[in-house]
Enzyme design. Structure first.
Site, PDB file in Angstrom:
ATOM      1  N   CYS A  11     -43.850  63.336  30.844  1.00  0.00           N
ATOM      2  CA  CYS A  11     -43.459  64.435  30.072  1.00  0.00           C
ATOM      3  C   CYS A  11     -43.297  65.536  30.863  1.00  0.00           C
ATOM      4  O   CYS A  11     -42.320  65.734  31.433  1.00  0.00           O
ATOM      5  CB  CYS A  11     -44.386  64.499  28.904  1.00  0.00           C
ATOM      6  SG  CYS A  11     -43.911  65.329  27.281  1.00  0.00           S
ATOM      7  N   HIS A  64     -45.740  58.798  26.951  1.00  0.00           N
ATOM      8  CA  HIS A  64     -47.167  59.168  27.375  1.00  0.00           C
ATOM      9  C   HIS A  64     -47.973  57.660  27.460  1.00  0.00           C
ATOM     10  O   HIS A  64     -48.838  57.479  26.624  1.00  0.00           O
ATOM     11  CB  HIS A  64     -47.791  59.866  26.363  1.00  0.00           C
ATOM     12  CG  HIS A  64     -47.278  61.490  26.549  1.00  0.00           C
ATOM     13  ND1 HIS A  64     -48.050  62.563  27.117  1.00  0.00           N
ATOM     14  CD2 HIS A  64     -46.331  62.026  25.977  1.00  0.00           C
ATOM     15  CE1 HIS A  64     -47.350  63.503  27.181  1.00  0.00           C
ATOM     16  NE2 HIS A  64     -46.291  63.321  26.523  1.00  0.00           N
ATOM     17  N   GLU A  67     -50.250  57.502  28.922  1.00  0.00           N
ATOM     18  CA  GLU A  67     -51.882  57.955  28.986  1.00  0.00           C
ATOM     19  C   GLU A  67     -52.588  57.809  27.590  1.00  0.00           C
ATOM     20  O   GLU A  67     -53.825  57.898  27.446  1.00  0.00           O
ATOM     21  CB  GLU A  67     -52.301  58.999  29.932  1.00  0.00           C
ATOM     22  CG  GLU A  67     -52.048  60.411  28.976  1.00  0.00           C
ATOM     23  CD  GLU A  67     -50.568  60.713  28.764  1.00  0.00           C
ATOM     24  OE1 GLU A  67     -49.668  59.914  29.158  1.00  0.00           O
ATOM     25  OE2 GLU A  67     -50.430  61.591  28.381  1.00  0.00           O
TER      26      GLU A  67
END
Ligand SMILES: Nc1ncnc2c1ncn2[C@@H]1O[C@H](COP(=O)(O)OP(=O)(O)O)[C@@H](O)[C@H]1O
Ligand SMILES: [Mg+2]
Lengths: 745, 81, 223, 81
Positions: free
Chosen positions: C85, C194, C196
């Site tokens: 991002c 994302h 994560e």
């Protein structure tokens, strides 16, 4: 032209002062003179006027709010109560949680984006100030009719502002509300909740003690934001009427706040502060007087040291400025260099502006001249207290019962259901919530559209907290005492539905003008109801906010007490979600339906509000909460039944994971028949899905807690089938989700 | 075909976090010329033919209503030469 | 296996990236933008967030951080870098990756569970996936629309450097539905989604993102 | 004291959703003058004294390196009269 010093004030006792323009009443001005034994300087006048305003002094609400203290249930959980920036509760394992709601209604009407953004910024600083890391936000919002032109101006801006600021701070948005009603046209409500977490030993308070300790201002530079009426003083003092232009709107800088958060947390971690206060309403006036009055001695401030964004600010304006993203800390001189180092690391401006003294007064000088010499308590806490006139409003005598056509044939069910679930109040809100980051920080266990937001606090032990905010303003309009109770009960139910145990309460009381005895009656009944229900439920109120003067002309908003309940869950992995996870589950309704449609969305769609709010059955609600907590392990899904009744709850439950259901409501068992069964908003009900193998366990528990448990259907298929009438999920989804995009794109 | 420019800037008294961020980034890159920086918007509007006075009045109107937020911004309309 | 995560002023998903590395079995190492010290990490993640508030352009100011000077040099020598991002935006601004990320087509910030296809599995960050894997990972950004000139796009396509592509819907107007790309050598990868935030079912829509972090650990062991 | 202006626009081939949004909002409000709209940025940089040629070169340099992204944008530097 000349500075209005204390000496000047003493020497010229009869100088005319614009106290009226600053919103003070004649007797209030007289009180100030009596306190000081002379006329105030213009700076003192500025401080008193803003600190004694409704917003800062709670002068109309104080006499009522004290019930929260008087009726407070015994609670071991409360570590810091009402009076500080935010209350703090013990959630076990050494963790403390702080949470609070605040309003930013009026600024959001003037400039929706910035008003909402700075509203988020303000509540986050309140939480940070307690020593906590902010971990999530919520945004209960109210708007005028969804198709009104002004709503189309206000709503997108407010949503973008809440998102713009919150997203940039890295705070997951885990819930909120969006409600439309005519009375909010011209007066939208923007309430923002923030929750933060810390270890017990890290709690910080707003206090200044220890003679010689330093007062440090850090964060953004001070500009002319939000000084409103105080510019009157500036032009008086600096003569010739050409006061510089002052911003009418505050612009938030979320990046500045983000680094301020990281910087402050690092400062807290090294235990560098004795006391700390954020700068919100009334800016430095508030921070210095509150810090000093909560401390042991006095305080001396050198106002010219305040770093300015706008060099033309007068001392009065510096004192009043509500520039965002600033904090004020009290630190020991020996810790200054470490403090400054951390500020430098984060590129945060920090300036020593004064020190704690052994005197009793707050002394403020400007280039060596004394311009403020006051007992700080008189500014911060000894403001006026009003017992405003109260009168039960006349509208209550002309309420009419709801009269609705009864529905029984399946075609009508379908049409009514589709109309209801596509109405703006019930329709899917993802158009809004998809503009908010719900994932950041990686601990969001539940977020919208679940019944409550839930965040993990500890990755090892799986401890978590849940929060729900609720208000049913139409019920409060019909019956503010019970309306407040019902809102709190709904919040508790939402918390328990997800598997958490209710622990503490915050609130934001949004009302019309306190000078209207009818509004004041609504307010006093609300507070009485809320204090009573908190006692009955054993939940302490940890703090809150009051917002008055929410009206357009003579028309007040619906009384809107927004209640936030915080719950604790020992193991977040056990939380229950609202969506049906699979086919083949048995679906039950816990609790009974009755045929009161007053205040319901269904009545609203038919242009009616009705005549009486439900009477809360507190004992039943407590038993329901206990059942939910104990039986939770057997639930495949659970969803609170409230706005839009069972129809809305079913829609949300089937659409979440696209698992259909076949429902059979037995008309003759439901007072009010099928119409009530689907659309009444009787409190105290929850929709659950249970694996057939667990039904006996759940039944046993429902018997134990004496909670009615009605089997109403089974999960599966690609449609929602109600009494034989089938609505394909695709059609249901279209009706539920199209509304917002159509209105606001 | 002509180009009408609308320049929208935050009013001077309004905080400009973006301009501030640029102003503080410049010296880190060794650029020391700026005493202050403000950031605004620039709209390039292509119109048919030479802009008439009536058209420019329309653009003013649009700048006021749509392109700027009069609560916090000011605008200037000019014709690109 | 030490993997660094850089915190810039305004980084937000740095803590989640550190957690992802830990859950994948690596040793997460926090790095700070203002130092050029890579602390002997063997790979680095530039996390999501709003560094410098996304003011000016996303990533435009962070690109000049001292740590980036070290990362740029290392990256040119094959050091694995993942930009997520805002990290992706920083990599584009640094010219470690081509193209740019611009305002979402509908001008809204968008947070949604996004379906993606993994196309390039020849990178240290994606070699644990099979080509064509369909994964669900959150996206959350306001400026995620990948834009590049026609030549650049053609080259990215021809060289198989599209790492992730949006499927079912294109959330932001990205050209060629691009959600992630790599540099020519493959060691530098930028993705808008994302990973994560998709490492635990408890807090994300899937566990599909964890493979980014296990992949890089396997790559390093294999060396 | 003088003001140096840097104008940054997206290259014509790069999609400009903001400009497009404006272009499609205008006719909804009854404004029909625009054939197309592009939105860019405008920086007002205050410098001490009259800008020198060296200073302007510096600004060009900053515009190239920081204020614009040459991959997608072009810029113009001018001195405000
Ligand atoms: N409705 C309410 N219920 C409980 N506490 C309240 C309410 N309104 C205000 N308070 C409390 O009064 C104190 C002062 O409030 P306020 O001036 O808004 O604080 P701050 O300026 O820090 O936001 C706070 O402790 C707040 O929690
Ligand atoms: Mg406060």
């Amino acid at each position: 032209m000349a500075l209005d010093t204390v000496a000047t004030a003493a020497a010229n006792p009869t100088t005319e002062q614009p106290w009226r323009e600053l919103g003070l009443k004649e007797d209030e001005y007289a009180r100030i003179k009596e306190i000081l034994g002379r006329r105030p300087t213009s700076s003192e006048l500025a401080m008193y006027s803003v600190m004694w305003s409704e917003h800062c002094s709670y002068k109309s609400s104080k006499v009522h709010l004290k019930q929260f203290g008087e009726k407070a249930p015994k609670s071991d959980a409360l570590l810091v109560g009402i009076g500080e920036n935010a209350g703090v509760v013990d959630i076990g394992q050494g963790y403390a949680v702080t949470f609070k709601i605040e309003s930013h209604n009026h600024p959001s009407f003037v400039e929706p984006y910035q008003g909402a953004a700075t509203g988020v910024g303000g509540i986050v600083r309140d939480i940070l100030t307690m020593g906590a890391r902010p971990i999530a936000i919520m945004d209960p919002l109210r708007f005028g009719p969804a198709d009104a032109v002004d709503t189309r101006r206000v709503l997108p801006g407010i949503i973008a502002g809440v998102g713009g600021y919150g997203n940039c701070l890295g705070l997951p948005n885990i819930g909120g509300e969006i409600v439309f009603d005519e009375t909010y046209a011209g007066n939208p409500l923007v309430n923002a909740l923030c929750v933060g977490v810390m270890r017990h030993e890290d709690i910080k308070l707003a206090t200044a003690h220890g003679t010689g300790n330093l007062v440090v201002l850090f964060g953004a530079k001070t500009g002319g934001d939000g000084i409103g009426g105080v510019s009157v003083l500036a032009s008086e003092t600096f003569a010739s009427g050409k006061a510089a232009k002052r911003p009418s709107v505050q612009v938030g800088d979320p990046f500045a706040e983000k680094v301020l958060i990281e910087c402050s947390l690092e400062i807290f971690a090294e235990d560098l502060v004795i006391g700390i206060q954020d700068l919100g309403g009334a800016g430095l006036s508030c921070a210095t007087s509150e810090l000093a009055s909560a401390g042991s001695g006095g305080m001396a401030i050198q106002l010219e040291k305040v770093p300015l964004r706008d060099p033309s600010l007068s001392p009065e304006e510096i004192l009043m400025s509500e520039s965002q993203e600033r904090m004020c800390a009290i630190i020991e001189p020996s810790k200054l260099s470490r403090f400054m180092k951390i500020c430098k690391k984060w590129d945060v401006t920090a300036t020593v502006i004064g020190e704690v003294t052994d005197g009793e007064h707050l002394h403020i000088t400007f280039n060596g001249e004394l311009i403020v010499d006051v007992p700080p308590r008189t500014v911060a806490h000894d403001g006026p207290v009003y017992n405003r006139p109260i009168a039960k409003p006349a509208y209550l005598d002309s309420l009419k019962p709801v009269t609705l056509p009864a529905i029984s044939n399946p075609k009508e069910i379908k049409a009514a259901l589709l109309q209801l679930i596509s109405s703006p109040n019930i329709a899917d809100k993802s158009w809004v919530t998809d503009q908010y980051d719900r994932y950041v920080q990686g601990n969001s266990v539940l977020s919208q559209p679940e019944d409550s937001g839930m965040v993990r606090i500890d990755e090892q032990t799986h401890l978590g907290v849940a929060i729900s905010t609720d208000a049913n303003a139409r019920w409060s309009y019909l019956d503010p005492y019970n309306g407040a109770k019902l809102a709190l009960l709904e919040s508790c139910r939402n918390i328990a539905t997800t598997g958490a145990k209710p622990l503490a309460v915050t609130n934001c009381l949004n009302f019309g003008s306190p000078e209207d005895p009818g509004v004041m009656w609504q307010f006093s009944e609300t507070v009485r109801g809320l204090a009573d229900i908190c006692l009955e439920m054993g939940l302490p109120v940890t703090g809150g906010n009051v917002s008055f003067y929410n009206q357009t002309g003579a028309v007040a908003i619906l009384p809107t007490p927004v209640i936030g309940v915080l719950g604790v869950i020992q193991d977040v992995r056990t939380r229950t979600k609202m969506g049906l996870p699979a086919a083949g589950l048995e679906i039950f309704q816990l609790g009974n339906t009755d045929d009161n449609f007053s205040g319901s969305e269904y009545a609203h769609l038919h242009g009616q509000i009705g005549d009486h709010a439900p009477t809360p059955d507190i004992d039943a609600e407590i038993r329901l909460v206990n059942l939910l907590l104990e039986a939770q392990q057997f639930f495949q899904s659970a969803h609170d039944i409230s706005d839009g009744g069972l129809a809305a709850a079913l829609t949300e439950t089937v659409l979440k994971n696209s698992v259909g259901a076949t429902i059979e409501l037995i008309e003759q068992y439901i007072p009010g028949g099928l119409t009530a069964g689907l659309f009444a908003e009787t409190p105290g009900r929850v929709l659950i899905a249970v694996d057939p193998v667990n039904i006996e366990e759940v039944r046993a528990l429902s018997n134990k807690y004496n909670v009615p448990m009605h089997r109403i259907g089974k999960s599966g298929g690609s449609a929602l089938v109600i009494n034989g009438e089938s609505i394909e999920l695709t059609e249901l989804r279209r009706a539920h989700t199209e509304t917002f995009a159509k209105l606001f794109n | 075909m002509a180009t009408i420019i609308v320049e929208v800037m935050l009013k001077p008294e309004i905080l400009d976090p973006q301009g501030q961020a640029v102003a503080s980034a410049l010296p880190r890159l060794g650029f020391t010329f700026a005493k202050s920086v403000r950031q605004g918007k620039r709209f390039e509007i292509i119109v048919d033919g030479e802009p008439t006075a009536a058209q420019l009045a329309e653009v003013e109107n649009a700048a006021e209503k749509l392109l700027s937020n009069p609560v916090i911004e000011t605008y200037v309309v000019r014709v690109e030469k | 296996m030490r993997i660094g995560v850089v915190t810039f002023p305004g980084s937000l998903d740095d803590s989640s990236a550190l957690r992802a590395i830990r859950l994948a079995g690596g040793t997460p190492v926090p790095l700070f933008h203002a130092s050029d010290d890579l602390k002997e990490v063997e790979a680095v993640v530039l996390p999501g967030g709003f560094s410098y508030g996304d003011y000016l352009r996303c990533g435009a100011i962070s690109r000049f951080a001292p740590i980036m000077a070290s990362i740029i040099v290392a990256a040119e020598h094959g050091f694995p870098v993942l930009g997520i991002c805002n990290g992706f935006q920083i990599l584009c601004e640094s010219h470690l990756l081509p193209g740019a990320l611009t305002r979402n087509q509908d001008l809204h910030f968008v947070c949604t569970d996004q379906a993606l296809i993994v196309e390039n599995t020849d990178t240290p960050w994606t070699n644990g996936y099979a080509k064509g894997d369909r994964i669900i990972v959150p996206i959350k950004n306001g400026e995620g629309s990948f834009q590049a000139g026609a030549d650049t796009l053609k080259q990215l396509e021809d060289d198989g450097r599209i790492v992730l592509r949006y499927v079912d819907k294109n959330p932001n107007g990205s050209q060629h539905d691009i959600a992630g790309i790599s540099n020519a050598r493959g060691n530098v990868v930028g993705v808008m989604p994302h990973p994560e935030q998709a490492i635990e079912l408890l807090t994300g829509p899937s566990e599909d993102g964890l493979t980014f972090f296990t992949s890089v650990l396997h790559t390093m062991v294999g060396r």
